[in-house]
Design a protein around this motif. Structure first.
Motif, PDB file in Angstrom:
ATOM      1  N   VAL A 100       0.850  -1.192   0.000  1.00 17.80           N
ATOM      2  CA  VAL A 100       0.000   0.000   0.000  1.00 17.80           C
ATOM      3  C   VAL A 100       0.888   1.246   0.000  1.00 17.80           C
ATOM      4  CG1 VAL A 100      -1.694   1.302   1.323  1.00 17.80           C
ATOM      5  CG2 VAL A 100      -1.865  -1.184   1.186  1.00 17.80           C
ATOM      6  N   ARG A 101       0.519   2.249  -0.813  1.00 21.37           N
ATOM      7  CA  ARG A 101       1.366   3.439  -0.935  1.00 21.37           C
ATOM      8  C   ARG A 101       0.531   4.712  -0.933  1.00 21.37           C
ATOM      9  NH1 ARG A 101       6.327   1.796  -2.193  1.00 21.37           N
ATOM     10  NH2 ARG A 101       6.578  -0.230  -3.201  1.00 21.37           N
ATOM     11  N   ASP A 102       1.257   5.809  -0.902  1.00 25.29           N
ATOM     12  CA  ASP A 102       0.716   7.146  -1.131  1.00 25.29           C
ATOM     13  C   ASP A 102      -0.503   7.432  -0.248  1.00 25.29           C
ATOM     14  OD1 ASP A 102       2.719   7.439  -3.040  1.00 25.29           O
ATOM     15  OD2 ASP A 102       1.466   6.531  -4.589  1.00 25.29           O
ATOM     16  N   ALA A 103      -1.608   7.923  -0.869  1.00 18.91           N
ATOM     17  CA  ALA A 103      -2.753   8.386  -0.090  1.00 18.91           C
ATOM     18  C   ALA A 103      -3.405   7.260   0.701  1.00 18.91           C
ATOM     19  CB  ALA A 103      -3.782   9.048  -1.007  1.00 18.91           C
ATOM     20  N   ASP A 104      -3.426   6.036   0.122  1.00 20.52           N
ATOM     21  CA  ASP A 104      -4.034   4.915   0.851  1.00 20.52           C
ATOM     22  C   ASP A 104      -3.286   4.643   2.151  1.00 20.52           C
ATOM     23  OD1 ASP A 104      -6.017   4.483  -1.009  1.00 20.52           O
ATOM     24  OD2 ASP A 104      -4.796   3.117  -2.204  1.00 20.52           O
ATOM     25  N   ARG A 105      -1.960   4.688   2.094  1.00 21.35           N
ATOM     26  CA  ARG A 105      -1.161   4.441   3.296  1.00 21.35           C
ATOM     27  C   ARG A 105      -1.349   5.572   4.305  1.00 21.35           C
ATOM     28  NH1 ARG A 105       5.134   5.050   4.338  1.00 21.35           N
ATOM     29  NH2 ARG A 105       5.288   3.889   6.280  1.00 21.35           N
ATOM     30  N   ILE A 106      -1.383   6.801   3.813  1.00 19.80           N
ATOM     31  CA  ILE A 106      -1.573   7.951   4.700  1.00 19.80           C
ATOM     32  C   ILE A 106      -2.888   7.819   5.453  1.00 19.80           C
ATOM     33  CG2 ILE A 106      -1.996  10.447   4.730  1.00 19.80           C
ATOM     34  CD1 ILE A 106      -0.030  10.612   2.322  1.00 19.80           C
ATOM     35  N   ARG A 107      -3.949   7.448   4.736  1.00 16.19           N
ATOM     36  CA  ARG A 107      -5.259   7.324   5.375  1.00 16.19           C
ATOM     37  C   ARG A 107      -5.270   6.216   6.433  1.00 16.19           C
ATOM     38  NH1 ARG A 107      -7.248   9.076   0.079  1.00 16.19           N
ATOM     39  NH2 ARG A 107      -6.971   6.977  -0.769  1.00 16.19           N
ATOM     40  N   LEU A 108      -4.678   5.065   6.111  1.00 17.17           N
ATOM     41  CA  LEU A 108      -4.655   3.962   7.066  1.00 17.17           C
ATOM     42  C   LEU A 108      -3.877   4.312   8.326  1.00 17.17           C
ATOM     43  CD1 LEU A 108      -4.147   0.889   4.707  1.00 17.17           C
ATOM     44  CD2 LEU A 108      -6.135   1.345   6.143  1.00 17.17           C
ATOM     45  N   CYS A 109      -2.714   4.947   8.161  1.00 18.71           N
ATOM     46  CA  CYS A 109      -1.896   5.313   9.323  1.00 18.71           C
ATOM     47  C   CYS A 109      -2.584   6.382  10.161  1.00 18.71           C
ATOM     48  CB  CYS A 109      -0.517   5.784   8.868  1.00 18.71           C
ATOM     49  SG  CYS A 109       0.523   4.456   8.218  1.00 18.71           S
ATOM     50  N   ALA A 110      -3.231   7.348   9.511  1.00 22.20           N
ATOM     51  CA  ALA A 110      -3.949   8.384  10.260  1.00 22.20           C
ATOM     52  C   ALA A 110      -5.079   7.769  11.075  1.00 22.20           C
ATOM     53  CB  ALA A 110      -4.495   9.440   9.312  1.00 22.20           C
ATOM     54  N   LEU A 111      -5.769   6.776  10.490  1.00 23.66           N
ATOM     55  CA  LEU A 111      -6.845   6.096  11.204  1.00 23.66           C
ATOM     56  C   LEU A 111      -6.302   5.336  12.405  1.00 23.66           C
ATOM     57  CD1 LEU A 111      -9.797   5.067  11.399  1.00 23.66           C
ATOM     58  CD2 LEU A 111      -9.111   3.202   9.884  1.00 23.66           C
ATOM     59  N   ASN A 112      -5.245   4.555  12.204  1.00 22.95           N
ATOM     60  CA  ASN A 112      -4.723   3.692  13.271  1.00 22.95           C
ATOM     61  C   ASN A 112      -4.010   4.447  14.377  1.00 22.95           C
ATOM     62  OD1 ASN A 112      -5.682   1.314  12.213  1.00 22.95           O
ATOM     63  ND2 ASN A 112      -3.806   0.789  11.146  1.00 22.95           N
ATOM     64  N   TYR A 113      -3.260   5.498  14.026  1.00 24.31           N
ATOM     65  CA  TYR A 113      -2.398   6.160  15.009  1.00 24.31           C
ATOM     66  C   TYR A 113      -3.004   7.434  15.590  1.00 24.31           C
ATOM     67  CZ  TYR A 113       1.353   2.924  13.859  1.00 24.31           C
ATOM     68  OH  TYR A 113       2.105   1.790  13.697  1.00 24.31           O
ATOM     69  N   PHE A 114      -4.095   7.929  15.019  1.00 20.33           N
ATOM     70  CA  PHE A 114      -4.679   9.166  15.532  1.00 20.33           C
ATOM     71  C   PHE A 114      -6.172   9.002  15.858  1.00 20.33           C
ATOM     72  CE2 PHE A 114      -0.889  10.562  13.354  1.00 20.33           C
ATOM     73  CZ  PHE A 114      -0.418  11.606  14.134  1.00 20.33           C
ATOM     74  N   ILE A 115      -6.975   8.583  14.864  1.00 16.01           N
ATOM     75  CA  ILE A 115      -8.423   8.543  15.068  1.00 16.01           C
ATOM     76  C   ILE A 115      -8.823   7.488  16.090  1.00 16.01           C
ATOM     77  CG2 ILE A 115     -10.653   8.158  13.958  1.00 16.01           C
ATOM     78  CD1 ILE A 115      -9.394  10.737  13.056  1.00 16.01           C
ATOM     79  N   GLU A 116      -8.410   6.233  15.872  1.00 15.68           N
ATOM     80  CA  GLU A 116      -8.836   5.155  16.766  1.00 15.68           C
ATOM     81  C   GLU A 116      -8.325   5.316  18.199  1.00 15.68           C
ATOM     82  OE1 GLU A 116     -11.147   3.212  16.257  1.00 15.68           O
ATOM     83  OE2 GLU A 116     -11.420   3.479  14.119  1.00 15.68           O
ATOM     84  N   PRO A 117      -7.054   5.716  18.423  1.00 12.98           N
ATOM     85  CA  PRO A 117      -6.632   5.957  19.816  1.00 12.98           C
ATOM     86  C   PRO A 117      -7.460   7.033  20.504  1.00 12.98           C
ATOM     87  CG  PRO A 117      -4.716   5.715  18.392  1.00 12.98           C
ATOM     88  CD  PRO A 117      -5.903   5.764  17.492  1.00 12.98           C
ATOM     89  N   ALA A 118      -7.857   8.074  19.755  1.00 14.29           N
ATOM     90  CA  ALA A 118      -8.690   9.124  20.351  1.00 14.29           C
ATOM     91  C   ALA A 118     -10.052   8.565  20.724  1.00 14.29           C
ATOM     92  CB  ALA A 118      -8.838  10.284  19.372  1.00 14.29           C
ATOM     93  N   ARG A 119     -10.589   7.693  19.885  1.00 13.53           N
ATOM     94  CA  ARG A 119     -11.873   7.057  20.213  1.00 13.53           C
ATOM     95  C   ARG A 119     -11.744   6.210  21.477  1.00 13.53           C
ATOM     96  NH1 ARG A 119     -13.191   6.019  14.174  1.00 13.53           N
ATOM     97  NH2 ARG A 119     -14.841   7.544  13.798  1.00 13.53           N
ATOM     98  N   GLU A 120     -10.653   5.491  21.605  1.00 13.16           N
ATOM     99  CA  GLU A 120     -10.454   4.661  22.790  1.00 13.16           C
ATOM    100  C   GLU A 120     -10.399   5.506  24.053  1.00 13.16           C
ATOM    101  OE1 GLU A 120      -6.978   2.300  22.137  1.00 13.16           O
ATOM    102  OE2 GLU A 120      -8.059   0.763  21.035  1.00 13.16           O
ATOM    103  N   ARG A 121      -9.855   6.718  23.948  1.00 14.22           N
ATOM    104  CA  ARG A 121      -9.774   7.611  25.111  1.00 14.22           C
ATOM    105  C   ARG A 121     -11.105   8.285  25.405  1.00 14.22           C
ATOM    106  NH1 ARG A 121      -5.128   9.385  22.319  1.00 14.22           N
ATOM    107  NH2 ARG A 121      -6.177  11.335  21.783  1.00 14.22           N
ATOM    108  N   GLY A 122     -12.079   8.135  24.510  1.00 16.69           N
ATOM    109  CA  GLY A 122     -13.367   8.789  24.696  1.00 16.69           C
ATOM    110  C   GLY A 122     -13.348  10.254  24.323  1.00 16.69           C
ATOM    111  N   ALA A 123     -12.375  10.678  23.504  1.00 17.48           N
ATOM    112  CA  ALA A 123     -12.268  12.086  23.104  1.00 17.48           C
ATOM    113  C   ALA A 123     -13.414  12.452  22.168  1.00 17.48           C
ATOM    114  CB  ALA A 123     -10.929  12.337  22.418  1.00 17.48           C
ATOM    115  N   SER A 124     -13.855  13.703  22.248  1.00 17.45           N
ATOM    116  CA  SER A 124     -14.927  14.172  21.374  1.00 17.45           C
ATOM    117  C   SER A 124     -14.384  14.670  20.043  1.00 17.45           C
ATOM    118  CB  SER A 124     -15.707  15.303  22.058  1.00 17.45           C
ATOM    119  OG  SER A 124     -14.844  16.403  22.329  1.00 17.45           O
ATOM    120  N   GLU A 125     -13.103  14.942  19.982  1.00 17.68           N
ATOM    121  CA  GLU A 125     -12.492  15.364  18.728  1.00 17.68           C
ATOM    122  C   GLU A 125     -11.012  15.022  18.753  1.00 17.68           C
ATOM    123  OE1 GLU A 125     -13.210  19.605  18.596  1.00 17.68           O
ATOM    124  OE2 GLU A 125     -11.278  20.024  19.543  1.00 17.68           O
TER     125      GLU A 125
END
Length: 854
Positions: free
Chosen positions: A238-263
């Motif tokens: 996986v490269r380019d934009a697809d990789r960027i999206r996956l990493c942003a989801l795994n390392y930023f969005i999902e951890p914030a959800r686990e913490r119960g953050a609103s944003e």
């Protein structure tokens, strides 16, 4: 995992919109039926009450042939961590019309963990997918494998899987969670997930360990946790934009959800550094702002800062609440936008200072978390004191003598003895020198900027000293330097062959005495065998930092001391040693000047002058090039300025008045920094610092405030509030309309109506004067010692107007609070010589509240 755990997990997926619940909410059945987005049904079978305490597996009942396609369930079981069971169950729960789970159409699978369940449901819900791809895994499954590997490290659990892989060699993967050790070897993790003991760990095939993890949106790193770029020649990665999206989801969005953050906020430069991308900010910003990422992460369109695209562009995403809805933005009753800079103004006693406590707690905790505290004064103040104790709230009162030097920074006298280890600066006139000293605004601004919130700390502890250590000369003593850097230790040659481990050598005089007795009776305290040894052995504490010099103008390593002094009698050289955890090292070295303006001295060990250390410049080398910027997870901080209008605003804020604007904060679209005049350091105000001020309108008119300040602040008026008085007394089971016969509400309302008529609305009496009253005597005490003296000040000792406000007329007939007697003209004065009637006013010893009777 029992069925209760499984049901909670699937319900969380329903809340995220990934599944739909078919069974009615209120119905208690043997099984709860759900439907995937592709229309496939499945049921979570509920364990009976007796077995829930020890059940380790949960049964999931599925459609045997979803979409009419025959599935080889035995083959699926070899690819997924499930155990199929062809037994048919006739429970009425499975006869729900249209569920396609009735006997003859079922296939049951047993799952042991949440990770296994998620992986199975991910495959089962995929439209038209007869086989699991096996080429990538969900974040939860991979993190569960990391949990298992941690248990293997600690207790040897799962040794039958992990033990066969040996020591890792080439590829590691970085966890998306905050762990003590965030990197894991790739092969053991994939081996654990696939239940395999042999597989390749690299990129060459899509089934290789590093390739699977990479394609799952995880970051492959080296042993030093630096990203390893994927080879260009492999088309299956996986490269380019697809990789960027996956990493942003795994390392930023999902951890914030686990913490119960609103944003959650993602800064383009932070994501680039995490992945290891260079000069890719247009691609990163396009990927983060695009529709595909919104669909992948299940988030609404984000807001973003300007310029875009840029390394400083920040995308902020609202996350779904527990109910699956987007969180609502709190809007005050007045149409005022949420303000970072707020001034509460009004007459005295309207609760402005207390209101700042509520605003500060609300800003720090968030609206929903703070709301239960709004009308519970004790609980609110307890939380306020906790946040203040953590350094997230600071309080300061302005006054006429308050200055820029008090608020931002100024010069303070410092004695030479305070400049530990750096005696070059001690030779100043009169035995002291003037050093920059931070004021409250600079202190909390820096504290807010450096806050990392719940994220792993990527900051140095700026309260710790830094010691310069020389391990040897480059070239001629390279082996000595290497031994220290490779072995995680620092060593010192001064101090002879004496073992200085005894606790008594914590004292400088004990070291000097021992050296004089055993080695050199004439040595003074400046002898390097004494001075350097003391700095190395006793001055340097565990947790302090060391910088390894490379000449006078560069350094090649930076670390944290992790062990006490020890004497190595078998060492080939320098027997005096201490353990160090290296934070950064580079054989090419880095320039000293950006973080320390003075040349390194030739001494082997001494403490750097703390006033000359530029921590931002140091962190940009040893931590991260963008370390000086606030991190996305930085928590809100609040500065409360009481009586903000009592100081000379232009003098106190100086050039920083520009930095208060929202768009000029650090990381914002029009970020501005200034160079402070005393320290010479670059300074900006972080976006997570809120400023709340209070202003007494009876003390100075709002119109007299500095115009520049008024433009940068939002103003909220707090006037006397009878309802707030009612609530305050009701909280103590008292009635404000009948406090031992006195109607406090009528008293407050009447006084203020008269004041506004005779003077103006800015000089009314605030409700806070009476909120502490519990008896009629308290009311009388407030009137006698607070209200009447305040009215006398308002009307410049014109007691006839004070009497008018109190309803006492001329004080002669029907006096309730004040009484007066007519003064006879002294001998030699005619009655009309001084312009009419003269009266002597006095406060009555007992008040009559009959006009305000309940």
């Amino acid at each position: 995992m029992n069925s209760e755990d499984a049901l909670k997990f699937v319900t969380s997926l329903v809340e995220q919109g990934r599944f739909r619940r078919i069974s009615s909410e209120g119905r208690g059945t043997k099984a709860i039926i759900f439907q995937t987005a592709s229309g496939r049904n499945f049921a979570v079978e509920i364990n009976d009450v007796k077995s829930r305490g020890y059940a380790t597996q949960t049964k999931i009942v599925c459609e045997r042939s979803p979409d009419g396609d025959e599935i080889d369930w035995d083959e699926i079981a070899q690819r997924l961590p499930i155990t199929p069971n062809d037994r048919q169950f006739a429970s009425s729960a499975y006869k729900l019309k249209g569920a396609r789970l009735e006997p003859g159409r079922q296939m049951s699978v047993l799952v042991e963990s949440i990770g296994n369940l998620e992986e199975f449901l991910e495959w089962y819900g995929a439209t038209g997918s007869k086989k699991p791809s096996g080429e990538h895994f969900s974040r939860r499954v991979i993190e569960a494998a990391m949990d298992a590997f941690d248990r293997f490290r600690e207790s040897g659990e799962h040794r039958e899987v992990f033990g066969g892989f040996g020591d890792p060699r080439d590829y590691w993967v970085r966890s998306t969670r905050d762990r003590a050790n965030r990197i894991y070897p790739t092969k053991p993790l994939i081996g654990f997930i696939l239940k395999k003991k042999e597989l390749n760990g690299g990129w060459g095939q899509k089934s290789d360990a590093a390739a699977r993890l990479h394609n799952s949106g995880f970051i492959i790193v080296g042993e030093d946790d630096k990203p390893v770029p994927p080879p260009e020649r492999y088309a299956h990665l996986v490269r380019d934009a697809d990789r960027i999206r996956l990493c942003a989801l795994n390392y930023f969005i999902e951890p914030a959800r686990e913490r119960g953050a609103s944003e959650v906020a993602i800064r383009a430069g932070d994501l680039a550094a995490a992945i290891g991308l260079q000069d890719a900010f247009p691609n990163i910003c396009q990927a983060l702002g695009g529709e595909k990422f919104q669909q992948l992460a299940q988030v609404p369109p984000p807001t973003h800062t300007e310029p875009n695209p840029s390394s400083s562009t920040i995308f902020t995403y609202k996350l779904a609440t527990a109910e699956g809805h987007q969180p609502m933005t709190f809007e005050p009753m007045t149409a005022m936008p949420t303000a970072t800079n707020l001034i509460l103004y009004g007459p005295p006693g309207t609760g402005k200072t207390y209101a700042t406590a509520w605003e500060a707690v609300r800003l720090c905790l968030g609206e929903s978390a703070a709301e239960p505290l709004r009308h519970d004064r004790d609980a609110l103040m307890t939380e306020y004191r906790r946040l203040a104790g953590e350094g997230r709230i600071e309080f300061v009162t302005f006054h006429q003598s308050f200055s820029y030097e008090d608020f931002v920074e100024g010069l303070r006298p410092t004695t030479g003895s305070e400049q530990e280890g750096d005696d070059e600066g001690a030779g100043t006139s009169g035995g002291f020198s003037l050093k920059p000293h931070a004021g409250v605004f600079k202190i909390i601004s820096e504290r807010a900027r450096l806050d990392t919130g719940d994220a792993p700390a990527k900051r140095l502890d700026r309260s710790r000293p830094i010691y310069k250590i020389a391990l040897g000369q480059r070239g001629s003593q390279e082996s000595r330097i290497r031994e220290g850097l490779d072995g995680g230790l620092i060593h010192l040659g001064w101090g002879g062959d004496i073992d200085w481990s005894d606790e008594r050598f914590d004292d400088f005089e004990e070291i000097r005495k021992a050296w004089n007795d055993q080695k050199d009776p004439d040595a003074s305290g400046k002898d390097p065998n004494i001075e350097m040894l003391f700095a190395f052995r006793s001055g340097l504490q565990v947790g302090d930092y060391v910088v390894i010099s490379d000449g006078r103008d560069s350094y090649r390593a930076f670390g944290r001391v992790s062990g006490e002094y020890y004497f190595d009698a078998d060492a080939d050289f320098h027997p005096h040693r201490r353990s160090v955890e290296w934070i950064w090292r580079d054989d090419n070295g880095a320039e000293r000047a950006p973080f320390y303006a003075r040349n390194f001295r030739r001494q082997s060990a001494y403490r750097l002058d703390p006033n000359r250390i530029d921590w931002d410049a140091l962190e940009s080398v040893v931590i991260d090039p963008n370390a000086e910027r606030p991190v996305a997870s930085a928590r809100p901080h609040v500065l409360i300025i009481d009586e903000i209008n009592r100081a000379n605003i232009s003098k106190v804020f100086g050039e920083l008045i520009t930095l208060l604007e929202i768009d000029k904060r650090l990381g914002c679209e029009n970020e501005v920094r200034v160079r402070l005049p005393y320290s010479g350091t670059s300074f900006g105000v972080p976006a997570n610092l809120h400023i709340i001020g209070t202003m007494n309108t009876a003390d100075r008119s709002i119109a007299l405030l500095d115009t520049a300040l008024r433009r940068r602040f939002t103003f909220r008026e707090l006037m006397p509030d009878v309802e707030e008085l009612r609530r305050a007394l009701a909280a103590r089971q008292l009635d404000a309309a009948n406090l031992e016969g006195v109607d406090l509400c009528k008293l407050l309302r009447t006084l203020n109506e008269r004041i506004e008529y005779l003077f103006d609305r800015e000089h009314q009496i605030g409700h806070a004067y009476f909120t502490g009253c519990t008896t009629r005597a308290d009311v009388e005490d407030v009137m006698r010692h607070k209200v009447i003296p305040l009215l006398a000040e308002y009307f410049y000792e014109d007691w006839s107007k004070v009497a008018a406000v109190l309803g006492d007329g001329d004080g002669a007939n029907g006096a309730r609070f004040l009484e007066s007697i007519r003064l006879a003209a002294p001998v030699g004065f005619a009655d009309d010589d001084l312009g009419g009637d003269k009266r002597r006013w006095s406060v009555k010893t007992s008040f009559d509240f009959s006009d305000f009777a309940a």
